[in-house]
Design an enzyme around this catalytic site. Structure first.
Site, mmCIF file in Angstrom:
data_model
loop_
_atom_site.group_PDB
_atom_site.id
_atom_site.type_symbol
_atom_site.label_atom_id
_atom_site.label_comp_id
_atom_site.label_asym_id
_atom_site.label_seq_id
_atom_site.Cartn_x
_atom_site.Cartn_y
_atom_site.Cartn_z
ATOM 1 N N ASP A 67 7.447 -44.976 33.325
ATOM 2 C CA ASP A 67 8.106 -45.810 34.331
ATOM 3 C C ASP A 67 8.856 -46.991 33.718
ATOM 4 O O ASP A 67 8.678 -47.317 32.548
ATOM 5 C CB ASP A 67 7.084 -46.307 35.383
ATOM 6 C CG ASP A 67 5.731 -46.666 34.780
ATOM 7 O OD1 ASP A 67 5.676 -46.968 33.573
ATOM 8 O OD2 ASP A 67 4.728 -46.641 35.507
ATOM 9 N N ASN A 137 -6.061 -48.990 42.217
ATOM 10 C CA ASN A 137 -5.903 -48.257 43.489
ATOM 11 C C ASN A 137 -5.694 -46.755 43.266
ATOM 12 O O ASN A 137 -5.325 -46.037 44.174
ATOM 13 C CB ASN A 137 -4.730 -48.839 44.293
ATOM 14 C CG ASN A 137 -3.391 -48.696 43.570
ATOM 15 O OD1 ASN A 137 -3.318 -48.099 42.488
ATOM 16 N ND2 ASN A 137 -2.328 -49.229 44.164
ATOM 17 N N HIS A 139 -3.446 -45.346 41.226
ATOM 18 C CA HIS A 139 -2.085 -44.899 40.901
ATOM 19 C C HIS A 139 -1.987 -44.400 39.462
ATOM 20 O O HIS A 139 -2.749 -44.813 38.590
ATOM 21 C CB HIS A 139 -1.030 -45.969 41.221
ATOM 22 C CG HIS A 139 -0.948 -47.126 40.271
ATOM 23 N ND1 HIS A 139 -0.531 -48.380 40.662
ATOM 24 C CD2 HIS A 139 -1.200 -47.252 38.950
ATOM 25 C CE1 HIS A 139 -0.534 -49.194 39.631
ATOM 26 N NE2 HIS A 139 -0.941 -48.540 38.570
ATOM 27 N N GLU A 144 2.130 -44.836 43.764
ATOM 28 C CA GLU A 144 1.142 -45.584 44.521
ATOM 29 C C GLU A 144 0.491 -44.674 45.558
ATOM 30 O O GLU A 144 1.022 -43.595 45.863
ATOM 31 C CB GLU A 144 1.839 -46.759 45.230
ATOM 32 C CG GLU A 144 2.524 -47.754 44.290
ATOM 33 C CD GLU A 144 1.541 -48.693 43.584
ATOM 34 O OE1 GLU A 144 0.372 -48.325 43.393
ATOM 35 O OE2 GLU A 144 1.960 -49.808 43.215
#
Ligand code: F6R
Length: 268
Positions: A67, A137, A139, A144
């Site tokens: 990313d 979380n 990801h 996400e």
């Protein structure tokens, strides 16, 4: 999923470095998928040390990062390009022309940029080994929760939790980007091997959801349950919410016997 519980974060890094070195030393044109963040920094330190000791050359390696923030200059200290230069590329013999990140300026069309990144990965022969961290979380990359499990490289809006988790990396006067280009979950699953590193108590719940929860877009990392060759390297804290530790430790010993006989990447 091959869950490997290490004594500490240092061992996680050493183990991950062993996987990367085995790939690079045994494949003529290896393609490595890379991650940024705190977790892989110690892996990159290990790789740099191996290179400096004359045991590892990146001359024939191509890399694709997961990313990159949207519309960020390569020389901005917050960019993932800058991070990779600082932590790895500037210290090894890699040809930077063979290092790629999914960039997208304000003027560029994210859809076109995403498609072009996918095409570039394909043209390089696909990713052999994808390094991953995991968000608190669940990801992976910047996929996400609620990300499609069939997603491809595209632009994503970061969640408030991710922005809060990453805010520690920004100085008060620095603007924190909220948009990023990321490989999709399907892009990650295309890699021949994936190696996810997780350390620290803060990752324990996400690790539990990934390994023993149902496959769900609410925990993007759980998609790795569908991967043929997923290796999960954990320290004890990150593994602390998993039951069945004895099984993982025993399975690791047994796997090592197979690996010694046939090599780490015997499933290629
Ligand atoms: C980074 C990335 C993220 C991180 C994750 C964990 O390229 O794609 O998914 O791997 O946010 O970050 P750290 O390691 O900082 O806890």
């Amino acid at each position: 999923m091959q869950v490997i519980i290490c004594d500490n974060a240092q061992q996680v890094a050493e183990n991950a470095a062993h996987w990367v070195s085995e790939l690079i030393n045994n494949k003529s044109n290896p393609v490595l998928g890379l991650a940024t963040g705190s977790t892989p920094i110690s892996l990159y330190q290990q790789l740099v040390a191996k290179h400096q000791a004359g045991k590892l050359s990146f001359a024939n390696t191509t890399t694709f990062n997961l990313d990159e923030y949207q519309n960020i200059a390569a020389d901005n200290a917050q960019s993932y390009r800058y991070f990779m230069n600082e932590n790895l590329f500037d210290h090894v013999d890699i040809n930077k022309n063979n290092t790629f990140l999914p960039t997208c300026t304000q003027a560029q069309n994210p859809r076109e940029q995403g498609l072009a990144y996918e095409a570039k990965i394909k043209a390089a022969g696909g990713v052999d080994l994808q390094i991953l961290g995991i968000g608190a979380n669940g990801h992976i990359g910047f996929n996400e929760p609620t990300s499609s499990l069939a997603s491809r490289t595209r632009i994503k809006t970061l969640t408030q939790q991710t922005l809060t988790d990453n805010s520690r990396l920004f100085k008060p006067d620095e603007e924190q980007p909220t948009l990023a280009m990321t490989m999709g979950i399907a892009t990650i699953l295309d890699a021949r091997y994936v190696l996810l590193m997780a350390t620290g108590k803060g990752k324990a719940k996400a690790v539990k959801d990934m390994v023993t929860g149902g496959v769900s877009a609410m925990c993007p990392a759980s998609a790795l349950q569908m991967h043929e060759n997923a290796i999960v390297l954990l320290d004890k804290e990150a593994a602390s919410e998993l039951s069945d530790h004895n099984y993982y430790l025993w399975a690791d010993k047994e796997n090592n016997k197979v690996n010694q006989e046939f090599g780490l990447f015997h499933n290629f």
